[in-house]
Design a protein around this motif. Structure first.
Motif, short mmCIF file in Angstrom:
data_model
loop_
_atom_site.label_atom_id
_atom_site.label_comp_id
_atom_site.label_asym_id
_atom_site.label_seq_id
_atom_site.Cartn_x
_atom_site.Cartn_y
_atom_site.Cartn_z
N ASP A 175 -3.56 -40.42 -128.86
CA ASP A 175 -4.70 -41.31 -128.67
C ASP A 175 -4.78 -41.79 -127.23
O ASP A 175 -3.85 -41.61 -126.43
N ALA A 176 -5.89 -42.46 -126.91
CA ALA A 176 -6.12 -42.87 -125.53
C ALA A 176 -5.22 -44.02 -125.11
O ALA A 176 -4.99 -44.23 -123.91
N ARG A 177 -4.69 -44.77 -126.08
CA ARG A 177 -3.82 -45.89 -125.77
C ARG A 177 -2.58 -45.83 -126.66
O ARG A 177 -2.64 -45.36 -127.78
N ALA A 178 -1.48 -46.33 -126.13
CA ALA A 178 -0.24 -46.32 -126.88
C ALA A 178 -0.25 -47.43 -127.95
O ALA A 178 -0.96 -48.42 -127.83
N GLY A 179 0.57 -47.25 -128.95
CA GLY A 179 0.70 -48.24 -130.02
C GLY A 179 0.65 -47.64 -131.39
O GLY A 179 1.10 -48.25 -132.36
N GLY A 180 0.06 -46.45 -131.53
CA GLY A 180 0.02 -45.78 -132.81
C GLY A 180 -0.61 -46.63 -133.90
O GLY A 180 -1.67 -47.25 -133.70
N LEU A 181 0.07 -46.71 -135.03
CA LEU A 181 -0.42 -47.48 -136.17
C LEU A 181 -0.63 -48.94 -135.81
O LEU A 181 -1.56 -49.60 -136.29
N LEU A 182 0.22 -49.49 -134.94
CA LEU A 182 0.10 -50.90 -134.56
C LEU A 182 -1.24 -51.18 -133.90
O LEU A 182 -1.84 -52.23 -134.10
N ARG A 183 -1.71 -50.23 -133.12
CA ARG A 183 -2.98 -50.43 -132.40
C ARG A 183 -4.18 -50.01 -133.24
O ARG A 183 -5.20 -50.71 -133.29
N TYR A 184 -4.09 -48.87 -133.88
CA TYR A 184 -5.27 -48.30 -134.51
C TYR A 184 -5.33 -48.48 -136.03
O TYR A 184 -6.40 -48.38 -136.62
N GLY A 185 -4.20 -48.75 -136.67
CA GLY A 185 -4.19 -48.84 -138.12
C GLY A 185 -4.16 -50.25 -138.67
O GLY A 185 -4.52 -50.47 -139.82
N ILE A 186 -3.71 -51.21 -137.87
CA ILE A 186 -3.60 -52.60 -138.32
C ILE A 186 -4.76 -53.41 -137.77
O ILE A 186 -4.96 -53.46 -136.56
N PRO A 187 -5.54 -54.07 -138.62
CA PRO A 187 -6.67 -54.86 -138.13
C PRO A 187 -6.23 -56.00 -137.22
O PRO A 187 -5.11 -56.54 -137.36
N ASP A 188 -7.10 -56.38 -136.30
CA ASP A 188 -6.77 -57.45 -135.36
C ASP A 188 -6.55 -58.77 -136.06
O ASP A 188 -5.82 -59.63 -135.54
N PHE A 189 -7.15 -58.98 -137.25
CA PHE A 189 -6.95 -60.26 -137.90
C PHE A 189 -5.51 -60.42 -138.41
O PHE A 189 -5.09 -61.51 -138.76
N LYS A 190 -4.75 -59.33 -138.40
CA LYS A 190 -3.32 -59.41 -138.71
C LYS A 190 -2.46 -59.27 -137.46
O LYS A 190 -1.37 -59.85 -137.39
N LEU A 191 -2.93 -58.50 -136.49
CA LEU A 191 -2.17 -58.27 -135.26
C LEU A 191 -3.14 -58.05 -134.11
O LEU A 191 -3.71 -56.97 -133.98
N GLU A 192 -3.34 -59.09 -133.32
CA GLU A 192 -4.21 -58.93 -132.14
C GLU A 192 -3.54 -57.98 -131.16
O GLU A 192 -2.32 -58.03 -130.94
#
Length: 486
Positions: A175-192
């Protein structure tokens, strides 16, 4: 222990949440911090058991009674030092982990357990605020290089440990940014995502290189990557979704959960284009799947302005309390309500989807039937449809959140000779080594879809094994829990 009678005097108190009406209007985190005095009381409830079963419940082996004692005594810096010995990402587990440590807490035998997960979050956020969290590059470099494929929890944990051992680590992310599931799979309302970026910046300052937008196994072959590095750690995740095989699956309006969540996460970050297929605004939404991913989809649909949302689960509703065959300290299979489920929508259990119908190629109706599970001696229970219980739901957006079947391995076996298990996961031995020399695997790719805390634990243990391989002997990296040296 903090206070011998603390668990008697003080009840478990959860952190406050933002008002439901407010949080449905944005994508910010719903949880609020504990007041310092309340944090002290919650830490003081820890009994410092002679046999701390919370250690057994935590895959990382976190030193839970120790950091609780430190918090109760007001020694927050010490609490941070203790926590960071075993967990390099407590800001993630403190927000996302379902807390198997709390299920194993001795207090949980007959009352509410210690608020361990919340305490992790309080400690690490205090540490960032006070400036205690600093980049710590290794004092020396070994001259060895490691490529880590995937930047989700397992990949980040492995990279951090291998870098601490002095190896030069490059993390590859498609993906274009690092973080995997943390960035793209978890909604911001749980993890900004500022929380993710904060940690990634520290890792870069410690000398880890992130290469994004690279599809390993595609434009960059596994064979090329293995030749480039002294060792590889595969942290591919388990992104292959379970499919719904019913008539009408081809209708427009049926989407997979990760596609749905990723789309919204990209929009929130300002790095995506709106796709009307994945927008629930004004639509009747059904989410198939009652787990965490389904709950995240429900919360997302509510924030997008869905006309209605139903979360439908194949299994019957769990009991309110532990069943006889589900004793402490095992994970309690009980009825739970997530923060997303608190916010709205309907939950239905023991329903099996039979078919989907629509008009002009678009989904309009989901047809289901009530089921029950009949015990079978010496075998799994048999699923039986209940006659005359057919139900229909008006549906123009169906989100499939039925779990994941394994990693997307592509041509991994052909290029590296890595063996796969019968269920399609990467096969590893007890030391996380694959069948290919110098290639290790951690997290969901080998374990199957699981918890963030298991991904972090596997990443650390795979790094230890990889370090031993590169060192030609014994690794200096810490093992789990009380044996930790860092």
């Amino acid at each position: 222990m903090g206070k011998p009678t603390g668990f008697i005097e003080w009840e478990r108190v959860h952190a406050d949440k933002r008002d439901k009406a407010d949080r449905l209007g944005d994508w910010r985190e719903f949880a609020l911090p504990l007041a310092p005095d309340e944090a002290k009381r919650q830490a003081g409830r820890c009994m410092d058991c002679g046999v701390p079963f919370c250690h057994q419940g935590c895959p990382l082996g976190n030193l839970i009674p120790d950091f609780n004692e430190a918090v109760y005594r007001g020694r927050w810096r010490e609490a941070y030092d203790l926590l960071s010995r075993t967990n390099g990402f407590p800001e993630m587990t403190g927000r996302l982990c379902p807390a198997p440590c709390e299920a194993a807490c001795v207090l949980a035998i007959d009352r509410d357990p210690v608020t361990i997960e919340q305490m992790e979050k309080e400690i690490i956020e205090r540490a960032f605020k006070e400036g205690w969290v600093q980049a710590r590059p290794p004092a020396r470099r070994t001259g060895k290089t490691v490529g880590v494929v995937g930047s989700g929890p397992a990949g980040l944990a492995a990279a951090a440990q291998l870098n601490a051992a002095g190896h030069t680590v490059t993390v590859y992310e498609r993906d274009a940014r690092a973080g995997g599931l943390l960035r793209y799979g978890i909604p911001d309302f749980k993890l900004e995502k500022s929380v993710v970026d904060r940690r990634l910046a520290l890792m870069e300052a410690e000398g880890i290189t992130f290469v994004t937008g690279v599809d390993v196994g595609g434009a960059l072959s596994y064979r090329e990557l293995r030749a480039k590095h002294d060792a590889l750690v595969l942290a591919l995740g388990a992104r292959r979704p379970r499919e719904l095989e019913v008539p009408g699956r081809e209708l427009s309006g049926v989407v997979q959960a990760m596609e749905y969540l990723e789309h919204q996460n990209r929009l929130v970050s300002g790095h995506g284009q709106k796709d009307s297929r994945l927008d629930a605004a004004g639509r009747h939404v059904v989410v198939l799947g009652g787990g965490d991913t389904g709950s995240d989809c429900l919360g997302t649909a509510l924030r997008q302005g869905a006309a209605s949302v139903r979360q439908v689960e194949l299994l019957p509703a769990p009991p309110a309390v532990r069943a006889e065959g589900n004793p402490w300290p095992r994970w309690p299979v009980i009825f739970r309500t997530s923060t997303s489920q608190e916010e709205g929508g309907e939950r239905r259990f023991a329903l099996m989807t039979k078919r989907l119908t629509g008009s002009d190629g678009r989904l309009q109706t989901l047809h289901a039937v009530e089921i029950e599970f009949q015990p079978e001696p010496g075998a799994l229970p048999r699923l039986i449809e209940r006659p005359g219980t057919d139900v229909t739901f008006e549906t123009d957006l169906l989100v499939l959140a039925m779990g994941f079947t394994g990693p997307e391995v592509g041509n991994l076996s052909e290029e590296l000779g890595v063996k796969l298990s019968p269920r399609g996961t990467v096969q590893v031995d007890a030391r996380f080594a694959t069948s290919a020399d110098g290639v290790f695997c951690a997290g969901d790719a080998s374990r199957g879809a699981s918890l963030i805390v298991w991904a972090l634990s596997d990443g650390r243990e795979a790094a230890k094994a990889c370090d031993a391989y590169l060192s030609g002997g014994r690794s200096a990296l810490p093992t789990r829990g009380a044996d930790c040296a860092f």
